[in-house]
Design a protein around this motif. Structure first.
Motif, PDB file in Angstrom:
ATOM      1  N   VAL A 122      48.905  77.297  61.744  1.00 34.46           N
ATOM      2  CA  VAL A 122      50.159  76.751  62.266  1.00 34.46           C
ATOM      3  C   VAL A 122      51.241  76.745  61.187  1.00 34.46           C
ATOM      4  O   VAL A 122      52.387  77.149  61.441  1.00 34.46           O
ATOM      5  CB  VAL A 122      49.932  75.344  62.830  1.00 34.46           C
ATOM      6  CG1 VAL A 122      51.270  74.690  63.176  1.00 34.46           C
ATOM      7  CG2 VAL A 122      49.037  75.401  64.066  1.00 34.46           C
ATOM      8  N   THR A 123      50.905  76.293  59.989  1.00 32.88           N
ATOM      9  CA  THR A 123      51.912  76.257  58.919  1.00 32.88           C
ATOM     10  C   THR A 123      52.329  77.665  58.501  1.00 32.88           C
ATOM     11  O   THR A 123      53.486  77.872  58.115  1.00 32.88           O
ATOM     12  CB  THR A 123      51.370  75.489  57.698  1.00 32.88           C
ATOM     13  OG1 THR A 123      50.088  76.027  57.317  1.00 32.88           O
ATOM     14  CG2 THR A 123      51.213  74.017  58.014  1.00 32.88           C
ATOM     15  N   LYS A 147      45.434  74.077  60.760  1.00 28.92           N
ATOM     16  CA  LYS A 147      46.546  73.683  59.906  1.00 28.92           C
ATOM     17  C   LYS A 147      47.125  74.895  59.180  1.00 28.92           C
ATOM     18  O   LYS A 147      48.353  75.078  59.126  1.00 28.92           O
ATOM     19  CB  LYS A 147      46.089  72.637  58.900  1.00 28.92           C
ATOM     20  CG  LYS A 147      47.179  72.217  57.925  1.00 28.92           C
ATOM     21  CD  LYS A 147      46.652  71.218  56.896  1.00 28.92           C
ATOM     22  CE  LYS A 147      47.734  70.861  55.876  1.00 28.92           C
ATOM     23  NZ  LYS A 147      47.228  69.921  54.843  1.00 28.92           N
ATOM     24  N   GLU A 148      46.246  75.744  58.591  1.00 29.68           N
ATOM     25  CA  GLU A 148      46.730  76.915  57.860  1.00 29.68           C
ATOM     26  C   GLU A 148      47.448  77.890  58.785  1.00 29.68           C
ATOM     27  O   GLU A 148      48.504  78.424  58.446  1.00 29.68           O
ATOM     28  CB  GLU A 148      45.562  77.626  57.178  1.00 29.68           C
ATOM     29  CG  GLU A 148      44.982  76.873  55.997  1.00 29.68           C
ATOM     30  CD  GLU A 148      43.794  77.604  55.419  1.00 29.68           C
ATOM     31  OE1 GLU A 148      42.833  77.835  56.184  1.00 29.68           O
ATOM     32  OE2 GLU A 148      43.825  77.960  54.231  1.00 29.68           O
ATOM     33  N   ARG A 201      51.999  82.902  50.268  1.00 31.50           N
ATOM     34  CA  ARG A 201      51.835  81.460  50.188  1.00 31.50           C
ATOM     35  C   ARG A 201      50.501  80.995  50.773  1.00 31.50           C
ATOM     36  O   ARG A 201      49.949  79.987  50.340  1.00 31.50           O
ATOM     37  CB  ARG A 201      52.976  80.761  50.945  1.00 31.50           C
ATOM     38  CG  ARG A 201      54.363  81.087  50.413  1.00 31.50           C
ATOM     39  CD  ARG A 201      55.424  80.319  51.174  1.00 31.50           C
ATOM     40  NE  ARG A 201      56.768  80.780  50.842  1.00 31.50           N
ATOM     41  CZ  ARG A 201      57.879  80.216  51.307  1.00 31.50           C
ATOM     42  NH1 ARG A 201      57.795  79.160  52.117  1.00 31.50           N
ATOM     43  NH2 ARG A 201      59.068  80.700  50.974  1.00 31.50           N
ATOM     44  N   TYR A 202      49.995  81.731  51.750  1.00 32.56           N
ATOM     45  CA  TYR A 202      48.739  81.348  52.404  1.00 32.56           C
ATOM     46  C   TYR A 202      47.763  82.518  52.310  1.00 32.56           C
ATOM     47  O   TYR A 202      47.587  83.284  53.264  1.00 32.56           O
ATOM     48  CB  TYR A 202      48.990  80.964  53.866  1.00 32.56           C
ATOM     49  CG  TYR A 202      49.969  79.825  54.023  1.00 32.56           C
ATOM     50  CD1 TYR A 202      49.551  78.499  53.917  1.00 32.56           C
ATOM     51  CD2 TYR A 202      51.318  80.072  54.254  1.00 32.56           C
ATOM     52  CE1 TYR A 202      50.448  77.446  54.058  1.00 32.56           C
ATOM     53  CE2 TYR A 202      52.228  79.037  54.380  1.00 32.56           C
ATOM     54  CZ  TYR A 202      51.784  77.729  54.282  1.00 32.56           C
ATOM     55  OH  TYR A 202      52.684  76.689  54.405  1.00 32.56           O
ATOM     56  N   GLU A 233      60.717  79.646  59.787  1.00 34.52           N
ATOM     57  CA  GLU A 233      61.750  79.121  58.894  1.00 34.52           C
ATOM     58  C   GLU A 233      62.431  80.228  58.100  1.00 34.52           C
ATOM     59  O   GLU A 233      63.651  80.205  57.882  1.00 34.52           O
ATOM     60  CB  GLU A 233      61.132  78.097  57.944  1.00 34.52           C
ATOM     61  CG  GLU A 233      60.661  76.817  58.642  1.00 34.52           C
ATOM     62  CD  GLU A 233      59.927  75.892  57.698  1.00 34.52           C
ATOM     63  OE1 GLU A 233      59.553  76.363  56.591  1.00 34.52           O
ATOM     64  OE2 GLU A 233      59.713  74.720  58.059  1.00 34.52           O
ATOM     65  N   VAL A 274      54.837  78.621  61.137  1.00 38.58           N
ATOM     66  CA  VAL A 274      56.064  77.853  60.937  1.00 38.58           C
ATOM     67  C   VAL A 274      56.857  78.423  59.758  1.00 38.58           C
ATOM     68  O   VAL A 274      58.095  78.477  59.788  1.00 38.58           O
ATOM     69  CB  VAL A 274      55.744  76.364  60.721  1.00 38.58           C
ATOM     70  CG1 VAL A 274      56.981  75.606  60.239  1.00 38.58           C
ATOM     71  CG2 VAL A 274      55.219  75.738  62.004  1.00 38.58           C
ATOM     72  N   THR A 275      56.162  78.865  58.718  1.00 31.38           N
ATOM     73  CA  THR A 275      56.836  79.465  57.560  1.00 31.38           C
ATOM     74  C   THR A 275      57.591  80.722  57.970  1.00 31.38           C
ATOM     75  O   THR A 275      58.735  80.949  57.554  1.00 31.38           O
ATOM     76  CB  THR A 275      55.819  79.801  56.460  1.00 31.38           C
ATOM     77  OG1 THR A 275      55.178  78.605  56.017  1.00 31.38           O
ATOM     78  CG2 THR A 275      56.489  80.483  55.281  1.00 31.38           C
ATOM     79  N   ASN A 330      54.734  79.780  68.666  1.00 25.55           N
ATOM     80  CA  ASN A 330      55.959  79.119  68.231  1.00 25.55           C
ATOM     81  C   ASN A 330      57.120  79.962  68.738  1.00 25.55           C
ATOM     82  O   ASN A 330      56.916  81.018  69.344  1.00 25.55           O
ATOM     83  CB  ASN A 330      56.008  78.965  66.710  1.00 25.55           C
ATOM     84  CG  ASN A 330      56.730  77.700  66.281  1.00 25.55           C
ATOM     85  OD1 ASN A 330      57.793  77.376  66.809  1.00 25.55           O
ATOM     86  ND2 ASN A 330      56.148  76.977  65.334  1.00 25.55           N
TER      87      ASN A 330
END
Length: 402
Positions: free
Chosen positions: A382-383, A379-380, A245-246, A390, A386-387, A203
């Motif tokens: 990538v998110t 998914k985990e 968060r993850y 952000e 992304v977190t 990213n």
């Protein structure tokens, strides 16, 4: 009074070490806390110093010998005077004695580089503690070394005809053993690629908000906390929040079990003269930006001076590697087992970006997250990345945990 000199007590993660360099010879006088020997493990180089003023009587483990934890490596006699074990040296010419006395102390990395470049140890000016020659001193000496006379004569000689054969310089080769640290790093990197289902997702992040915040408060920050405000602290705090968060990204695989860690011990990869080392920021989730900057600065100084302890690099649940300091624009970092993910930072470079239908020049950084696909789904991963993006593009969210 004779005293046993022992190797340091290694932690459970270090099986043994190797005697790298003896800085004293049998019969040679030593002062209290003077460096006797360097012992290299697969993580750090440990220094063993003299326990008191006295004489090193006998060496039991020579250079390149393997030593175990707390094993006796030499005999030391406190309070004794240096023995005249070399009468020939006393009758040697004064010039030879002076040269021997002026033989500088070289760090293992400096000695290795000097030998590779064929530089006389006595010709190097040491700037380290007690006149010790560092790797930087060797590099500086090599850059200032005048060209050989033959090369000067060749440059001033008249040009010869093109038909004269031109011979290449001497094609030398030198074989040196891989250091224990480098060998261990190589082994772990290969193991990571062979055992993990490693995948990398990318990213990019707009660094303008962080750069503006840093420019606005850096002077006040340094005045208040005594350390400079850098970019790494923002990344550490962003990663700590994203790991919270993850939790799967913060986990590791142990056999058929998944171990979830209730803390974020983030390792920061640091390049040193002896190889790549990863000191750990323990409980990074509870550290402030100032705490992170102070600890990174402390680790950086210890790494350059070869003073990192094994405890500084033991453990870790996640790693950040910053190839951008060397100019890297994009890379795929390799996992640091048994961790399940590693974040790669890269060089900040201005690029034209489309913002609300308009083209703007923004300072952009590529981010790379390598992860173990056995534990993390796409998914985990990538998110998670992304977190981080952000949080960095709106730094207030780091403080507000939004």
């Amino acid at each position: 009074m004779a005293t046993e000199i022992k190797a340091p007590t290694f932690p459970e993660s270090v099986a043994d070490g190797v005697v790298a360099t003896w800085h004293k010879k049998p019969g040679e006088a030593c002062s209290r806390d003077e460096l006797l020997v360097d012992i290299e493990t697969d993580k750090v180089v440990l220094e063993v110093v003299a326990p008191a003023d006295g004489v090193l009587k006998e060496i039991l483990k020579n250079e390149d010998d393997t030593v175990l934890s707390a094993e006796v490596i030499a005999i030391f006699e406190a309070g004794a005077a240096a023995s005249a074990s070399a009468p020939a040296a006393e009758s040697a010419p004064a010039a030879e004695v002076t040269a021997a006395q002026e033989e500088p102390i070289l760090s293992p990395a400096a000695r290795k580089m000097a030998d590779e470049k064929g530089i006389d140890h006595a010709a190097i000016a040491g700037t380290g503690k007690g006149g010790r020659v560092t790797k930087e001193d060797v590099v500086r000496h090599a850059e200032q070394k005048p060209a050989p006379a033959s090369a000067v004569q060749a440059s001033s000689a008249p040009q010869v005809e093109a038909t004269t054969p031109v011979f290449a310089g001497e094609r030398t080769e030198k074989r040196v053993p891989m250091t224990r640290l480098r060998a261990r790093v190589a082994q772990r990197l290969v193991e990571a690629q062979q055992t993990a289902a490693m995948l990398t997702t990318f990213n990019e992040v707009n660094m303008k908000p962080v750069m503006e915040l840093r420019a606005r408060y850096k002077d006040q920050f340094e005045k208040r906390h005594g350390v400079r405000l850098g970019f790494m602290s923002f990344f550490v705090k962003a990663c700590a929040e994203a790991l919270r968060r993850y939790p799967a990204v913060n986990a590791s695989i142990d056999g058929n079990d998944i171990v979830y860690h209730g803390y974020q011990d983030i390792g920061v990869a640091v390049s040193s003269d002896r190889g790549l080392v990863v000191p750990i920021l323990r409980n990074a989730e509870n550290m402030s930006l100032a705490d992170v900057e102070a600890k990174i600065r402390e680790y950086g100084k210890k790494a350059q001076g070869g003073k990192l302890d094994i405890e500084d690099m033991t453990g870790g649940t996640f790693t950040i590697s910053n190839g951008g300091v060397f100019g890297s624009l994009l890379s795929t970092p390799i996992l640091n087992p048994p961790q399940s993910a590693i974040l790669g930072m890269h060089k900040i470079q201005e690029r034209p970006m489309a913002v609300n239908g308009q083209v703007e020049i923004l300072p952009m950084m590529n981010l790379a997250l390598s992860y173990d696909h056995r534990l993390l789904d796409g998914k985990e991963a990538v998110t998670f990345l992304v977190t981080i993006k952000e949080l960095l593009e709106d730094p207030a969210r780091i403080l507000l945990e939004l």
